[in-house]
Design a protein around this motif. Structure first.
Motif, PDB file in Angstrom:
ATOM      1  N   GLU A 278     -24.426  -2.387   3.642  1.00  0.00           N
ATOM      2  CA  GLU A 278     -23.906  -1.974   4.945  1.00  0.00           C
ATOM      3  C   GLU A 278     -22.422  -1.631   4.844  1.00  0.00           C
ATOM      4  OE1 GLU A 278     -24.755  -4.984   7.832  1.00  0.00           O
ATOM      5  OE2 GLU A 278     -26.842  -5.236   7.177  1.00  0.00           O
ATOM      6  N   ILE A 279     -22.077  -0.407   5.215  1.00  0.00           N
ATOM      7  CA  ILE A 279     -20.679   0.016   5.196  1.00  0.00           C
ATOM      8  C   ILE A 279     -20.504   1.218   6.121  1.00  0.00           C
ATOM      9  CG2 ILE A 279     -20.720   1.720   3.336  1.00  0.00           C
ATOM     10  CD1 ILE A 279     -18.211  -1.209   3.624  1.00  0.00           C
ATOM     11  N   GLY A 280     -19.277   1.446   6.564  1.00  0.00           N
ATOM     12  CA  GLY A 280     -19.003   2.533   7.501  1.00  0.00           C
ATOM     13  C   GLY A 280     -18.764   3.865   6.819  1.00  0.00           C
ATOM     14  N   GLN A 281     -18.791   4.935   7.625  1.00  0.00           N
ATOM     15  CA  GLN A 281     -18.531   6.279   7.119  1.00  0.00           C
ATOM     16  C   GLN A 281     -17.147   6.393   6.476  1.00  0.00           C
ATOM     17  OE1 GLN A 281     -19.125   8.813  10.559  1.00  0.00           O
ATOM     18  NE2 GLN A 281     -21.151   9.427   9.838  1.00  0.00           N
ATOM     19  N   ILE A 282     -16.216   5.581   6.937  1.00  0.00           N
ATOM     20  CA  ILE A 282     -14.837   5.662   6.463  1.00  0.00           C
ATOM     21  C   ILE A 282     -14.717   5.229   5.001  1.00  0.00           C
ATOM     22  CG2 ILE A 282     -14.037   3.327   7.019  1.00  0.00           C
ATOM     23  CD1 ILE A 282     -12.187   6.624   7.828  1.00  0.00           C
ATOM     24  N   ALA A 283     -15.800   4.749   4.407  1.00  0.00           N
ATOM     25  CA  ALA A 283     -15.784   4.375   2.984  1.00  0.00           C
ATOM     26  C   ALA A 283     -15.288   5.526   2.118  1.00  0.00           C
ATOM     27  CB  ALA A 283     -17.181   3.940   2.530  1.00  0.00           C
ATOM     28  N   GLY A 284     -15.519   6.754   2.569  1.00  0.00           N
ATOM     29  CA  GLY A 284     -15.041   7.912   1.821  1.00  0.00           C
ATOM     30  C   GLY A 284     -13.536   7.991   1.701  1.00  0.00           C
ATOM     31  N   LEU A 285     -12.808   7.203   2.490  1.00  0.00           N
ATOM     32  CA  LEU A 285     -11.348   7.162   2.420  1.00  0.00           C
ATOM     33  C   LEU A 285     -10.832   5.890   1.739  1.00  0.00           C
ATOM     34  CD1 LEU A 285      -9.736   8.498   5.750  1.00  0.00           C
ATOM     35  CD2 LEU A 285      -9.435   9.365   3.417  1.00  0.00           C
ATOM     36  N   ILE A 286     -11.743   5.071   1.234  1.00  0.00           N
ATOM     37  CA  ILE A 286     -11.353   3.820   0.585  1.00  0.00           C
ATOM     38  C   ILE A 286     -11.457   4.014  -0.921  1.00  0.00           C
ATOM     39  CG2 ILE A 286     -11.907   1.368   0.304  1.00  0.00           C
ATOM     40  CD1 ILE A 286     -13.119   1.502   3.155  1.00  0.00           C
ATOM     41  N   HIS A 287     -10.334   3.933  -1.609  1.00  0.00           N
ATOM     42  CA  HIS A 287     -10.297   4.307  -3.020  1.00  0.00           C
ATOM     43  C   HIS A 287      -9.931   3.170  -3.968  1.00  0.00           C
ATOM     44  CE1 HIS A 287     -10.764   8.234  -1.378  1.00  0.00           C
ATOM     45  NE2 HIS A 287      -9.531   8.316  -0.909  1.00  0.00           N
ATOM     46  N   ASP A 288      -9.686   1.962  -3.427  1.00  0.00           N
ATOM     47  CA  ASP A 288      -9.306   0.871  -4.320  1.00  0.00           C
ATOM     48  C   ASP A 288      -9.584  -0.475  -3.666  1.00  0.00           C
ATOM     49  OD1 ASP A 288      -7.341   0.864  -2.368  1.00  0.00           O
ATOM     50  OD2 ASP A 288      -5.744   1.550  -3.697  1.00  0.00           O
ATOM     51  N   ILE A 289      -9.562  -1.499  -4.501  1.00  0.00           N
ATOM     52  CA  ILE A 289      -9.726  -2.888  -4.062  1.00  0.00           C
ATOM     53  C   ILE A 289      -8.376  -3.559  -4.214  1.00  0.00           C
ATOM     54  CG2 ILE A 289     -10.902  -5.077  -4.511  1.00  0.00           C
ATOM     55  CD1 ILE A 289     -13.140  -3.322  -5.867  1.00  0.00           C
ATOM     56  N   LYS A 290      -7.892  -4.183  -3.150  1.00  0.00           N
ATOM     57  CA  LYS A 290      -6.559  -4.780  -3.204  1.00  0.00           C
ATOM     58  C   LYS A 290      -6.488  -5.989  -2.276  1.00  0.00           C
ATOM     59  CE  LYS A 290      -4.684  -0.939  -1.991  1.00  0.00           C
ATOM     60  NZ  LYS A 290      -3.775   0.162  -1.619  1.00  0.00           N
ATOM     61  N   PRO A 291      -5.419  -6.772  -2.352  1.00  0.00           N
ATOM     62  CA  PRO A 291      -5.290  -7.943  -1.479  1.00  0.00           C
ATOM     63  C   PRO A 291      -5.269  -7.552  -0.001  1.00  0.00           C
ATOM     64  CG  PRO A 291      -3.732  -8.061  -3.288  1.00  0.00           C
ATOM     65  CD  PRO A 291      -4.319  -6.686  -3.338  1.00  0.00           C
ATOM     66  N   ALA A 292      -5.849  -8.407   0.831  1.00  0.00           N
ATOM     67  CA  ALA A 292      -5.905  -8.132   2.269  1.00  0.00           C
ATOM     68  C   ALA A 292      -4.517  -7.960   2.862  1.00  0.00           C
ATOM     69  CB  ALA A 292      -6.652  -9.258   2.979  1.00  0.00           C
ATOM     70  N   ALA A 293      -3.554  -8.758   2.400  1.00  0.00           N
ATOM     71  CA  ALA A 293      -2.182  -8.647   2.927  1.00  0.00           C
ATOM     72  C   ALA A 293      -1.600  -7.272   2.628  1.00  0.00           C
ATOM     73  CB  ALA A 293      -1.298  -9.739   2.326  1.00  0.00           C
ATOM     74  N   LYS A 294      -1.930  -6.719   1.487  1.00  0.00           N
ATOM     75  CA  LYS A 294      -1.449  -5.385   1.131  1.00  0.00           C
ATOM     76  C   LYS A 294      -2.091  -4.331   2.021  1.00  0.00           C
ATOM     77  CE  LYS A 294       1.054  -2.755  -1.547  1.00  0.00           C
ATOM     78  NZ  LYS A 294       2.547  -2.835  -1.505  1.00  0.00           N
ATOM     79  N   ILE A 295      -3.355  -4.509   2.351  1.00  0.00           N
ATOM     80  CA  ILE A 295      -4.042  -3.586   3.254  1.00  0.00           C
ATOM     81  C   ILE A 295      -3.368  -3.589   4.619  1.00  0.00           C
ATOM     82  CG2 ILE A 295      -6.202  -3.169   4.496  1.00  0.00           C
ATOM     83  CD1 ILE A 295      -7.660  -4.265   1.985  1.00  0.00           C
ATOM     84  N   VAL A 296      -3.094  -4.779   5.136  1.00  0.00           N
ATOM     85  CA  VAL A 296      -2.411  -4.879   6.431  1.00  0.00           C
ATOM     86  C   VAL A 296      -1.043  -4.202   6.363  1.00  0.00           C
ATOM     87  CG1 VAL A 296      -1.395  -6.452   8.129  1.00  0.00           C
ATOM     88  CG2 VAL A 296      -3.633  -6.979   7.116  1.00  0.00           C
ATOM     89  N   GLU A 297      -0.283  -4.518   5.330  1.00  0.00           N
ATOM     90  CA  GLU A 297       1.057  -3.950   5.180  1.00  0.00           C
ATOM     91  C   GLU A 297       1.013  -2.422   5.142  1.00  0.00           C
ATOM     92  OE1 GLU A 297       4.743  -3.864   1.916  1.00  0.00           O
ATOM     93  OE2 GLU A 297       2.968  -5.104   1.552  1.00  0.00           O
ATOM     94  N   GLU A 298       0.104  -1.874   4.346  1.00  0.00           N
ATOM     95  CA  GLU A 298       0.013  -0.419   4.218  1.00  0.00           C
ATOM     96  C   GLU A 298      -0.428   0.237   5.519  1.00  0.00           C
ATOM     97  OE1 GLU A 298      -2.492   0.348   0.871  1.00  0.00           O
ATOM     98  OE2 GLU A 298      -0.924  -0.172  -0.590  1.00  0.00           O
ATOM     99  N   MET A 299      -1.357  -0.382   6.231  1.00  0.00           N
ATOM    100  CA  MET A 299      -1.801   0.187   7.499  1.00  0.00           C
ATOM    101  C   MET A 299      -0.674   0.208   8.525  1.00  0.00           C
ATOM    102  SD  MET A 299      -5.756  -0.957   8.213  1.00  0.00           S
ATOM    103  CE  MET A 299      -5.740   0.021   9.722  1.00  0.00           C
ATOM    104  N   ILE A 300       0.070  -0.882   8.610  1.00  0.00           N
ATOM    105  CA  ILE A 300       1.151  -0.948   9.588  1.00  0.00           C
ATOM    106  C   ILE A 300       2.273   0.021   9.223  1.00  0.00           C
ATOM    107  CG2 ILE A 300       2.909  -2.423  10.621  1.00  0.00           C
ATOM    108  CD1 ILE A 300      -0.022  -2.924  11.573  1.00  0.00           C
TER     109      ILE A 300
END
Length: 315
Positions: A278-300
């Motif tokens: 189960e995964i969303g359509q936006i998976a096509g924009l996800i290109h790496d596995i990284k720490p959750a804190a880094k994901i939050v930081e990059e999004m903000i």
């Protein structure tokens, strides 16, 4: 970045990590909360005592607010709610059921309640039930989904037009630019699932995480509407479902093919052939596995950059 959602939950950013089955344990929830968002433990894949263990570990790992996502179709829902109350959880996201059943009971015990919907109709029913906020989830989202196939960026302004309480957008948001777009359309916050599946702290299997990273446009599809609509990565199990549809199956035929623990087999145990992914359509924009804190930081950071870019446009 104060608004109605950050004030409601006492968090820094209006960014919520979805409570996904087989991905959202205490490690992910605490990491997102420590990074300034709101982490959610996904109770849908946990026996009651396992949930208690995750809540207790999350309380040790963060002093920030976190919550629990509870699908109300859960067979031991009463035990789950008892544990949530006993452990002092202050935020509950409910889904897959009638919000009237538990909202007042939880609120009387000091718990904020948010309900997940996929239509204007059910957003209004949730508001009538007294919930503190609503998550409106569009067709792009991973996992179980609405039958009407209303996209997030169509759904959000339609819900916003009629809703008075805070609104959280979900489905197809994995970047800061997507977050800004959802909030321009009327959302007070975003709920992000798929991007956090591909995080170090997600409890999903590495095989599944890598498949998410490999996914491209068109690699997911909504299926099994006769049971509970679910968006899946295309694999052998998905193709078996499509083959069965060609024979005009009964609901019982679909149930027999689905069997038991198919999602656990795929997302938690890493069976990429026979498991449900189960995964969303936006998976096509996800290109790496990284720490959750880094994901939050990059999004903000991307959110703030995009906001400045839009403000600088010469019209």
């Amino acid at each position: 970045m104060a608004n109605r959602i950050t004030q409601l939950f006492d968090i820094q950013y209006p960014l919520i990590q979805a409570g996904m089955i087989w991905a959202s344990g205490w490690k992910l929830a605490s990491a997102v909360s420590n990074a300034g968002g709101l982490g959610l433990i996904g109770a849908g894949s946990m026996y009651p005592e396992i949930l208690r263990e995750h809540i207790q570990k999350c309380k040790k790992a963060t002093d920030k607010p976190f919550g629990v996502n509870v699908p109300m179709l859960y067979p031991e829902i009463e035990k789950i709610m008892e544990i949530i109350i006993a452990e002092g959880v202050k935020i509950v996201f409910t889904s897959a059921g009638n919000p009237k059943i538990w909202t007042k009971h939880l609120q009387e015990r000091g718990i904020k309640v948010v309900h997940v919907v996929s239509s204007v109709k059910f957003a209004l029913k949730s508001q009538e039930a007294g919930v503190d906020a609503v998550v409106a989830e569009g067709f792009e989202a991973g996992g179980h989904n609405g039958r009407d196939e209303t996209t997030t960026f169509t759904l959000i302004p339609m819900v916003k037009e009629q809703l008075d309480i805070p609104l959280i957008a979900a489905g197809g948001v994995a970047t800061g630019r997507g977050m800004l777009a959802a909030m321009v359309l009327g959302a007070d916050a975003v709920q992000v699932g798929s991007r956090f599946v591909a995080s170090d702290e997600a409890s999903s299997h590495m095989n599944f995480k890598q498949e998410v990273v490999k996914a491209r446009e068109g690699d997911t599809m909504l299926t099994l509407k006769e049971l509970a609509p679910v968006r899946l990565l295309k694999n052998k199990f998905f193709e078996d479902v499509q083959e069965l549809y060609r024979s005009r199956p009964t609901k019982e035929d679909l149930i027999n093919l689905l069997g038991r623990a198919r999602a656990k087999k795929g997302m938690f145990e890493g069976d990429l052939e026979e498991g449900e992914l189960e995964i969303g359509q936006i998976a096509g924009l996800i290109h790496d596995i990284k720490p959750a804190a880094k994901i939050v930081e990059e999004m903000i950071n991307e959110f703030e950059t995009a906001k400045k870019e839009v403000a600088s446009y010469a019209w």
